[in-house]
Design an enzyme around this catalytic site. Structure first.
Site, PDB file in Angstrom:
ATOM      1  N   PHE A 125       0.560  -1.032  -0.147  1.00 60.38           N
ATOM      2  CA  PHE A 125       0.113  -0.006   0.011  1.00 60.38           C
ATOM      3  C   PHE A 125       0.815   0.792   0.292  1.00 60.38           C
ATOM      4  O   PHE A 125       2.084   1.481   0.576  1.00 60.38           O
ATOM      5  CB  PHE A 125      -0.522  -0.076   1.333  1.00 60.38           C
ATOM      6  CG  PHE A 125      -2.195   1.026   0.824  1.00 60.38           C
ATOM      7  CD1 PHE A 125      -3.241   1.128   0.587  1.00 60.38           C
ATOM      8  CD2 PHE A 125      -1.633   2.136   1.632  1.00 60.38           C
ATOM      9  CE1 PHE A 125      -4.192   2.336  -0.046  1.00 60.38           C
ATOM     10  CE2 PHE A 125      -3.219   2.989   2.003  1.00 60.38           C
ATOM     11  CZ  PHE A 125      -4.205   2.876   1.223  1.00 60.38           C
ATOM     12  N   ASP A 202       1.167  -4.894   8.031  1.00 58.55           N
ATOM     13  CA  ASP A 202       0.086  -4.006   7.713  1.00 58.55           C
ATOM     14  C   ASP A 202      -1.122  -4.836   7.432  1.00 58.55           C
ATOM     15  O   ASP A 202      -1.292  -6.031   6.767  1.00 58.55           O
ATOM     16  CB  ASP A 202       0.008  -3.288   6.274  1.00 58.55           C
ATOM     17  CG  ASP A 202      -1.175  -1.865   6.891  1.00 58.55           C
ATOM     18  OD1 ASP A 202      -1.637  -2.116   7.295  1.00 58.55           O
ATOM     19  OD2 ASP A 202      -0.551  -1.147   5.552  1.00 58.55           O
ATOM     20  N   TYR A 227     -11.760   0.879  10.151  1.00 59.14           N
ATOM     21  CA  TYR A 227     -13.044   2.038   9.595  1.00 59.14           C
ATOM     22  C   TYR A 227     -12.533   0.705   8.188  1.00 59.14           C
ATOM     23  O   TYR A 227     -13.791   0.838   7.178  1.00 59.14           O
ATOM     24  CB  TYR A 227     -12.468   2.879   8.463  1.00 59.14           C
ATOM     25  CG  TYR A 227     -11.556   2.875   8.303  1.00 59.14           C
ATOM     26  CD1 TYR A 227     -10.971   2.704   6.718  1.00 59.14           C
ATOM     27  CD2 TYR A 227     -10.440   3.663   8.234  1.00 59.14           C
ATOM     28  CE1 TYR A 227     -10.145   2.507   6.078  1.00 59.14           C
ATOM     29  CE2 TYR A 227      -9.264   4.341   7.793  1.00 59.14           C
ATOM     30  CZ  TYR A 227      -8.895   3.864   7.243  1.00 59.14           C
ATOM     31  OH  TYR A 227      -8.157   3.830   6.042  1.00 59.14           O
ATOM     32  N   LYS A 228     -12.963  -0.518   8.159  1.00 59.66           N
ATOM     33  CA  LYS A 228     -12.678  -1.540   7.001  1.00 59.66           C
ATOM     34  C   LYS A 228     -13.782  -2.393   7.394  1.00 59.66           C
ATOM     35  O   LYS A 228     -15.020  -2.038   7.711  1.00 59.66           O
ATOM     36  CB  LYS A 228     -11.890  -2.143   6.115  1.00 59.66           C
ATOM     37  CG  LYS A 228     -11.160  -0.942   5.951  1.00 59.66           C
ATOM     38  CD  LYS A 228     -10.044  -1.580   5.126  1.00 59.66           C
ATOM     39  CE  LYS A 228      -8.579  -0.850   4.361  1.00 59.66           C
ATOM     40  NZ  LYS A 228      -9.226   0.181   3.733  1.00 59.66           N
ATOM     41  N   ARG A 376     -12.205  -3.947  -7.753  1.00 59.68           N
ATOM     42  CA  ARG A 376     -12.342  -4.437  -6.564  1.00 59.68           C
ATOM     43  C   ARG A 376     -13.674  -5.179  -5.725  1.00 59.68           C
ATOM     44  O   ARG A 376     -14.791  -4.202  -5.257  1.00 59.68           O
ATOM     45  CB  ARG A 376     -11.780  -3.950  -4.749  1.00 59.68           C
ATOM     46  CG  ARG A 376     -10.013  -3.710  -5.414  1.00 59.68           C
ATOM     47  CD  ARG A 376      -8.490  -3.334  -4.180  1.00 59.68           C
ATOM     48  NE  ARG A 376      -9.846  -2.312  -3.285  1.00 59.68           N
ATOM     49  CZ  ARG A 376      -9.193  -1.600  -2.081  1.00 59.68           C
ATOM     50  NH1 ARG A 376      -7.985  -2.459  -1.998  1.00 59.68           N
ATOM     51  NH2 ARG A 376      -9.778  -0.744  -1.679  1.00 59.68           N
TER      52      ARG A 376
END
Length: 400
Positions: A125, A202, A227-228, A376
């Protein structure tokens, strides 16, 4: 093709969908971006209202000594227990993922003086790569890049070929943000540790979706967002993990009053607190932590193993629809088909996909887009039905 209604009827977690907040004017027919921003819970709205009225308005500044001061640690312990496979006093909730990445990575390279290399991969990322670039510039280090396939991810053999006695830190993602590749954390840790390097992971795309066993896998440091799949809300605070036996050795660089051994002494000189509290810096974002209480309750009730089983069923179903409907129309699947190597999302690629985002949104279908030309499909296991996946991919098929 399996009937999505039959799959939903057989889903043992189907009832959890009713726990998510759906406003009266909800215009979404298929939300396939739970791997980017999770939906809010009905309980979250009630908790937020109660917190504002009773704790913030009712207790005012007294809330800090009532319990707020301990939330970064108590929530961290609960998160560690429910989702991360971490024993107590190793996880804190605070700051953003980027800030925590910096804190832990800087502490790690400083704890390996004389070692000049940091190992990372080209498809990690962007934040992870950017933070390490900055640290390398600060500390005069060399970044050692492993080239990874954007349709797959980091392999233990690649790490074995690249790590050596000059490597201070290796940093990879548990689930690759682009492809959904699920890394062999334990295997890579063993290779890195044999060379004397520290390992950092991560967990942003795996926490709350994939079972994680930080203690068992021998992870040194880890970070991740909430927050996912953890439904913490936009900009919710991140979490950091520092293994217990390293806490006296590693010292994070952002020395704030909240990480001091006695925050309210306010005396001269910084003395870090013992344990995971030393990872804190400034005043924790208490209001932003409230939603995590609701989601951890739900995740504990559902069980992370059951969540993983549902997640694999959803992505397997998405792959079957893609093979039947989309691949004949020029779409390529660029995610692992092996369930053991697949995280919680599937990426589809086709030139021109970016131009389909607006018409998809207009029809109430919300996937995620990642350049170049990647859609995605990220069904969140507790809030997404099989019928929702079917509806979303059927709209994509019709647009193609």
């Amino acid at each position: 093709m399996t009937d999505p209604a039959a799959l939903d009827a057989a889903d043992p977690l189907a009832a959890y969908r009713d726990r998510f907040l759906t406003p009266p004017d909800f215009d979404v027919v298929s939300y396939l971006d739970g791997n980017s921003l999770g939906r809010p819970l009905v309980a979250t709205a009630a908790l937020m209202a109660s917190f504002i009225e009773k704790q913030w308005a009712g207790r005012l500044i007294r809330g800090w000594t009532d319990e707020w001061m301990e939330w970064p640690l108590t929530l961290g312990d609960r998160l560690g227990s429910v989702a991360l496979g971490a024993a107590a006093d190793q996880v804190v909730v605070a700051d953003s993922t980027t800030v925590l990445l910096y804190k832990l990575a800087r502490a790690a390279v400083d704890a390996r003086p004389g070692r000049r290399k940091v190992l990372l991969d080209t498809d990690n990322f962007p934040t992870d790569r950017y933070v390490l670039e900055g640290i390398a510039a600060e500390r005069g280090l060399e970044l050692s890049w492993i080239t990874t396939d954007p349709a797959a991810g980091i392999e233990p053999a690649q790490v074995a070929d690249a790590v050596d006695e000059d490597t201070a830190l290796v940093l990879f993602s548990h689930v690759a943000y682009r492809s959904g590749w699920l890394a062999d954390v334990a295997g890579i840790n063993r290779i890195a540790h044999a060379a004397g390097a520290l390992t950092m992971w991560d967990l942003s795309h795996s926490a709350g979706s994939v079972p994680i066993r930080l203690d068992e896998w021998g992870v040194d440091l880890a970070v991740g967002c909430t927050y996912k799949y953890l439904n913490g809300g936009p900009g919710a605070p991140a979490f950091a993990y520092l293994r217990a036996d390293l806490q006296g050795e590693l010292r994070q660089p952002i020395q704030g009053w909240m990480g001091h051994r006695a925050s309210f002494e306010m005396g001269p000189g910084y003395e870090p607190a013992k344990g995971a509290r030393a990872l804190l810096s400034g005043t924790p974002p208490i209001l932003a932590m409230v939603p995590l209480h609701a989601n951890l309750d739900m995740l504990a009730a559902a069980g992370i193993e059951a969540v993983r089983e549902k997640s694999l069923a959803l992505t397997t179903y998405a792959l079957s629809l893609a093979d039947e409907w989309l691949v004949p129309r020029g779409v390529a699947v660029v995610s692992p088909r092996d369930p053991a190597r697949r995280g919680g999302h599937v990426t589809l690629r086709r030139p021109g996909f970016e131009s389909l985002l607006e018409p998809l949104w207009d029809r109430g279908v919300i996937p995620d887009y990642r350049r170049p030309d990647g859609l995605r499909i990220g069904p969140a296991p507790l809030s997404t039905s099989f019928a929702e996946v079917h509806r979303g991919l059927s709209v994509l098929r019709d647009l193609l």
